[in-house]
Design an enzyme around this catalytic site. Sequence first.
Site, short mmCIF file in Angstrom:
data_model
loop_
_atom_site.label_atom_id
_atom_site.label_comp_id
_atom_site.label_asym_id
_atom_site.label_seq_id
_atom_site.Cartn_x
_atom_site.Cartn_y
_atom_site.Cartn_z
N SER A 1 -15.19 -15.35 -45.59
CA SER A 1 -14.83 -16.51 -46.40
C SER A 1 -13.40 -16.96 -46.14
CB SER A 1 -14.99 -16.18 -47.89
OG SER A 1 -16.28 -15.71 -48.17
N1 SAH Z 1 -17.70 -11.31 -48.76
C1 SAH Z 1 -17.87 -11.52 -47.34
C2 SAH Z 1 -18.51 -12.87 -47.07
C3 SAH Z 1 -19.63 -12.70 -46.11
S1 SAH Z 1 -20.73 -14.07 -45.95
C4 SAH Z 1 -16.56 -11.34 -46.59
O1 SAH Z 1 -15.51 -11.18 -47.23
O2 SAH Z 1 -16.58 -11.32 -45.38
C5 SAH Z 1 -22.02 -13.63 -47.07
C6 SAH Z 1 -22.78 -12.38 -46.77
O3 SAH Z 1 -23.85 -12.30 -47.74
C7 SAH Z 1 -23.45 -12.31 -45.41
O4 SAH Z 1 -23.00 -11.16 -44.74
C8 SAH Z 1 -24.93 -12.23 -45.72
O5 SAH Z 1 -25.66 -11.39 -44.83
C9 SAH Z 1 -24.92 -11.65 -47.13
N2 SAH Z 1 -26.14 -11.91 -47.91
C10 SAH Z 1 -26.88 -13.04 -47.99
N3 SAH Z 1 -27.92 -12.87 -48.84
C11 SAH Z 1 -27.82 -11.59 -49.32
C12 SAH Z 1 -28.62 -10.82 -50.24
N4 SAH Z 1 -29.70 -11.30 -50.83
N5 SAH Z 1 -28.22 -9.54 -50.49
C13 SAH Z 1 -27.11 -9.01 -49.89
N6 SAH Z 1 -26.34 -9.70 -49.02
C14 SAH Z 1 -26.69 -10.98 -48.74
#
Ligand code: SAH
Length: 225
Positions: A75
């Site tokens: 993010s």
């Molecule tokens: N907090 C992260 C942002 C990653 S983007 C950071 O600081 O880098 C969002 C993430 O949510 C992705 O890795 C994606 O695979 C995950 N995601 C999407 N749907 C999900 C679900 N139902 N359960 C767990 N993770 C999920």
Amino acid sequence: MNVFSRPTPEAQGLGMTSQRARDRLIARLKEEGIADRRVLDVLTRLPRHLFVEPALESRAYEDTALPIGHGQTISQPWVVARMTEALIEAKIPAKVLEIGTGSGYQAAVLAALCGTVYTVERIESLLREARKRFRKLGIENIRSKNDDGRVGWPEFAPYDAIILTAAGEEIDAALFAQLAPDGVLVAPVGPPGAQRLLSYRREGEAWKAQMLGQVSFVPLLGGVA
Ligand code: SAH
């Protein structure tokens, strides 16, 4: 204290990942309305370049989301800062649940401020990389699992704070059910192109949402990968 409370050798240099680059980012976040000293301090210290692919390290202190593989992104720093501010505003949460570990950056930010962070990621290889980063940085208060986080992590509920870092059209009732009575839930909600960052608190029987801004997150998906 985690090791990132001390400048890493590379942070003492003057390259693109230097303390100077971090300071520029912090100045920008302040201009963009981030005011909580505790959040700004953590973002100053935490080496975001360790959470992106080596090829993108030089861009790690720009205020932008960056690809982390598998079509996912780390993010944007402003978004991480704003969500973190909202989570710790009323009180420092002893237990936080994060849905969407991704690179692990948001979890690491929270781990520096809160008691224990529980984080769930559906893509196993991303989770594996995130865990390596936690180890490298000496962060010991993060528990993680590879699962579909839409229904939370009931085993350790209730949580003082819940954060979703992927956007759904709505929030599963199971998540609200795992929130402590005075807890806060922060999430991007809505379809691609029209997502709003919302902060929810209980008010009597109802959930009251505060709008924190327009955002663009990857979608919340079902199942594990
Ligand atoms: N907090 C992260 C942002 C990653 S983007 C950071 O600081 O880098 C969002 C993430 O949510 C992705 O890795 C994606 O695979 C995950 N995601 C999407 N749907 C999900 C679900 N139902 N359960 C767990 N993770 C999920």
